[in-house]
Design a protein around this motif. Structure first.
Motif, PDB file in Angstrom:
ATOM      1  N   ASP A   1       0.844  -1.195   0.000  1.00 54.47           N
ATOM      2  CA  ASP A   1       0.000   0.000   0.000  1.00 54.47           C
ATOM      3  C   ASP A   1       0.878   1.243   0.000  1.00 54.47           C
ATOM      4  N   ILE A   2       1.903   1.222   0.859  1.00 58.95           N
ATOM      5  CA  ILE A   2       2.756   2.414   0.983  1.00 58.95           C
ATOM      6  C   ILE A   2       4.224   2.015   0.941  1.00 58.95           C
ATOM      7  N   CYS A   3       5.007   2.868   0.282  1.00 62.30           N
ATOM      8  CA  CYS A   3       6.466   2.718   0.360  1.00 62.30           C
ATOM      9  C   CYS A   3       7.036   3.967   1.030  1.00 62.30           C
ATOM     10  N   PHE A   4       7.870   3.785   2.042  1.00 56.79           N
ATOM     11  CA  PHE A   4       8.565   4.923   2.664  1.00 56.79           C
ATOM     12  C   PHE A   4       9.930   5.086   2.004  1.00 56.79           C
ATOM     13  N   LEU A   5      10.223   6.327   1.617  1.00 56.04           N
ATOM     14  CA  LEU A   5      11.557   6.650   1.089  1.00 56.04           C
ATOM     15  C   LEU A   5      11.995   7.913   1.831  1.00 56.04           C
ATOM     16  N   PHE A   6      12.318   7.704   3.100  1.00 59.34           N
ATOM     17  CA  PHE A   6      12.592   8.847   3.982  1.00 59.34           C
ATOM     18  C   PHE A   6      14.065   9.245   3.889  1.00 59.34           C
ATOM     19  N   LYS A   7      14.280  10.516   3.603  1.00 54.61           N
ATOM     20  CA  LYS A   7      15.637  11.097   3.551  1.00 54.61           C
ATOM     21  C   LYS A   7      16.604  10.265   2.720  1.00 54.61           C
ATOM     22  N   MET A   8      16.136   9.818   1.575  1.00 52.13           N
ATOM     23  CA  MET A   8      16.976   8.955   0.739  1.00 52.13           C
ATOM     24  C   MET A   8      17.397   9.601  -0.569  1.00 52.13           C
ATOM     25  N   THR A   9      16.783  10.731  -0.952  1.00 50.70           N
ATOM     26  CA  THR A   9      17.041  11.231  -2.306  1.00 50.70           C
ATOM     27  C   THR A   9      18.499  11.676  -2.481  1.00 50.70           C
ATOM     28  N   ASP A  10      19.063  12.341  -1.467  1.00 50.60           N
ATOM     29  CA  ASP A  10      20.464  12.779  -1.598  1.00 50.60           C
ATOM     30  C   ASP A  10      21.392  11.578  -1.704  1.00 50.60           C
ATOM     31  N   VAL A  11      21.080  10.555  -0.889  1.00 48.10           N
ATOM     32  CA  VAL A  11      21.894   9.343  -0.884  1.00 48.10           C
ATOM     33  C   VAL A  11      21.834   8.667  -2.259  1.00 48.10           C
ATOM     34  N   LEU A  12      20.650   8.656  -2.860  1.00 48.17           N
ATOM     35  CA  LEU A  12      20.483   7.944  -4.135  1.00 48.17           C
ATOM     36  C   LEU A  12      21.001   8.762  -5.314  1.00 48.17           C
ATOM     37  N   ASP A  13      20.736  10.059  -5.297  1.00 43.55           N
ATOM     38  CA  ASP A  13      21.050  10.867  -6.476  1.00 43.55           C
ATOM     39  C   ASP A  13      22.461  11.451  -6.458  1.00 43.55           C
ATOM     40  N   ARG A  14      23.018  11.649  -5.275  1.00 43.71           N
ATOM     41  CA  ARG A  14      24.397  12.132  -5.113  1.00 43.71           C
ATOM     42  C   ARG A  14      24.722  13.323  -6.016  1.00 43.71           C
ATOM     43  N   GLY A  15      23.779  14.263  -6.061  1.00 46.30           N
ATOM     44  CA  GLY A  15      24.020  15.498  -6.813  1.00 46.30           C
ATOM     45  C   GLY A  15      24.031  15.317  -8.319  1.00 46.30           C
ATOM     46  N   LYS A  16      23.607  14.133  -8.803  1.00 48.75           N
ATOM     47  CA  LYS A  16      23.617  13.926 -10.266  1.00 48.75           C
ATOM     48  C   LYS A  16      22.192  13.754 -10.762  1.00 48.75           C
ATOM     49  N   GLY A  17      21.427  14.846 -10.771  1.00 47.51           N
ATOM     50  CA  GLY A  17      20.039  14.770 -11.241  1.00 47.51           C
ATOM     51  C   GLY A  17      19.198  13.962 -10.263  1.00 47.51           C
ATOM     52  N   HIS A  18      18.066  13.449 -10.755  1.00 49.20           N
ATOM     53  CA  HIS A  18      17.170  12.715  -9.846  1.00 49.20           C
ATOM     54  C   HIS A  18      16.704  11.405 -10.466  1.00 49.20           C
ATOM     55  N   LYS A  19      17.517  10.917 -11.401  1.00 43.44           N
ATOM     56  CA  LYS A  19      17.100   9.724 -12.157  1.00 43.44           C
ATOM     57  C   LYS A  19      16.934   8.504 -11.266  1.00 43.44           C
ATOM     58  N   VAL A  20      17.836   8.325 -10.289  1.00 47.15           N
ATOM     59  CA  VAL A  20      17.769   7.113  -9.464  1.00 47.15           C
ATOM     60  C   VAL A  20      16.519   7.164  -8.583  1.00 47.15           C
ATOM     61  N   THR A  21      16.288   8.323  -7.945  1.00 51.04           N
ATOM     62  CA  THR A  21      15.073   8.441  -7.113  1.00 51.04           C
ATOM     63  C   THR A  21      13.838   8.183  -7.971  1.00 51.04           C
ATOM     64  N   GLU A  22      13.806   8.774  -9.156  1.00 52.52           N
ATOM     65  CA  GLU A  22      12.625   8.579 -10.021  1.00 52.52           C
ATOM     66  C   GLU A  22      12.455   7.099 -10.378  1.00 52.52           C
ATOM     67  N   ALA A  23      13.557   6.435 -10.693  1.00 57.37           N
ATOM     68  CA  ALA A  23      13.477   5.011 -11.047  1.00 57.37           C
ATOM     69  C   ALA A  23      12.954   4.197  -9.862  1.00 57.37           C
ATOM     70  N   VAL A  24      13.408   4.535  -8.650  1.00 53.06           N
ATOM     71  CA  VAL A  24      12.950   3.814  -7.457  1.00 53.06           C
ATOM     72  C   VAL A  24      11.445   4.035  -7.275  1.00 53.06           C
ATOM     73  N   ILE A  25      11.029   5.300  -7.368  1.00 54.29           N
ATOM     74  CA  ILE A  25       9.597   5.615  -7.168  1.00 54.29           C
ATOM     75  C   ILE A  25       8.751   4.864  -8.201  1.00 54.29           C
ATOM     76  N   LYS A  26       9.224   4.881  -9.465  1.00 57.23           N
ATOM     77  CA  LYS A  26       8.434   4.232 -10.517  1.00 57.23           C
ATOM     78  C   LYS A  26       8.424   2.711 -10.355  1.00 57.23           C
TER      79      LYS A  26
END
Ligand code: SAM
Length: 294
Positions: A212-237
């Motif tokens: 029902d729910i996925c938590f992705l708390f404080k993970m975007t910086d860790v995943l994207d490492r300043g290189k756009g947001h492709k990894v976060t987007e891929a995870v969300i999708k």
């Protein structure tokens, strides 16, 4: 590992991994995760790789510089810097909890051993209650890059709940497995599962259970490492969940409140993918509550 036509033998690789993990904050990382980063480093740094083939001494300055460089890379990739209170404190508290120490006060102390959960402690209950008014009471939750967040489950008002927690920190996953067994013994309607998962291999999420729910708390910086947001987007999708809750800090490193805490990129992403979202704001963290299914 092949370097040119020669092989860096397994014994040397294992000793490198063990030396890299000697820093307290990196000690809980899985060997396979460290191995992958080490190989990536050696593939990019041929000179260092060749040196390791011929000069095995762990006392040499070049060996030490490889260890140092891979540690630096691991800290960037994982966001793991010096922890306030280490895993030892956590182990002690968990053992007390399992032996019958008062539940909520001990869980609160456990949550205080990591910065992200410590900051959330004053508003965990309010967070889950507001969150579930949007999403409905979840029956299945996936927590990605969970850290210690699953220790906050006692702050949720929920019915029967299946909780899947994933992180790369093996020590934390082992602690969570014990905690989940303890929760299940107290309330058989709760079933928890914890496992090691590297989100940089996000394609694996497609095999995960429907939630029902996925938590992705404080993970975007860790995943994207300043290189756009492709990894976060891929995870969300990729994650098979109806709702994804993405959180961001709204205080800067120096403790000041950000002037524009909203993240335009995530709002534009939601528009582009026809996802609805709600925003919840607390003292030091904001949550995008994203509905994926239309
Ligand atoms: C800033 S903490 C956030 C923890 C938790 N989500 C919270 O907000 O309480 C980052 C977490 O991500 C984990 N992590 C870092 N890189 C990861 C990766 N590639 N895959 C999965 N987890 C990762 C770390 O071990 C750490 O627990």
């Amino acid at each position: 590992m092949l370097i040119g036509k020669q092989v860096l033998d397994e014994k040397k690789i294992r000793s490198l991994i063990a030396d890299i993990k000697k820093k307290k904050e990196l000690g809980e990382l899985g060997d396979d995760f460290v191995r992958e980063r080490l190989f990536k480093y050696l593939q990019k740094n041929h000179k260092a790789a060749k040196f390791l083939l011929h000069t095995p001494s762990s006392k040499s300055s070049r060996y030490k510089s490889v260890v140092k460089a891979v540690r630096a890379e691991l800290r960037t990739v994982t966001g793991l810097f010096q922890l306030e209170k280490g895993p030892a404190e956590r182990q002690k508290l968990l053992a007390q909890l399992l032996k019958g120490a008062p539940a909520l006060p001990t869980v609160a102390k456990l949550l205080q051993t990591h910065a992200s959960t410590k900051e959330r402690l004053p508003f965990y209950q309010e967070l889950y209650s507001k969150l579930f008014t949007h999403t409905g009471l979840p029956q299945t939750v996936i927590d990605l890059g969970c850290g210690l967040n699953p220790f906050s489950i006692p702050y949720m008002t929920a019915g029967p709940l299946k909780y899947y927690a994933y992180d790369i920190a093996e020590g934390e996953i082992a602690s969570l497995k014990k905690f989940f067994r303890w929760l299940h013994a107290r309330n058989p309607a709760f079933v928890g599962s914890a496992g090691v998962l590297d989100l940089l291999h996000w394609a694996k999420l497609k095999e995960s259970v429907d939630a029902d729910i996925c938590f992705l708390f404080k993970m975007t910086d860790v995943l994207d490492r300043g290189k756009g947001h492709k990894v976060t987007e891929a995870v969300i999708k990729s994650v098979p969940a109806q709702w994804v809750v993405v959180s961001f800090p709204i205080l800067t490193m120096s403790g000041k409140r950000m002037n524009h805490p909203r993240r335009q990129w995530i709002e534009l992403m939601c528009q582009r993918l026809f996802y609805k979202f709600y925003i919840l704001v607390f003292n030091n963290e904001m949550f995008y509550v994203i509905r994926k299914s239309r």
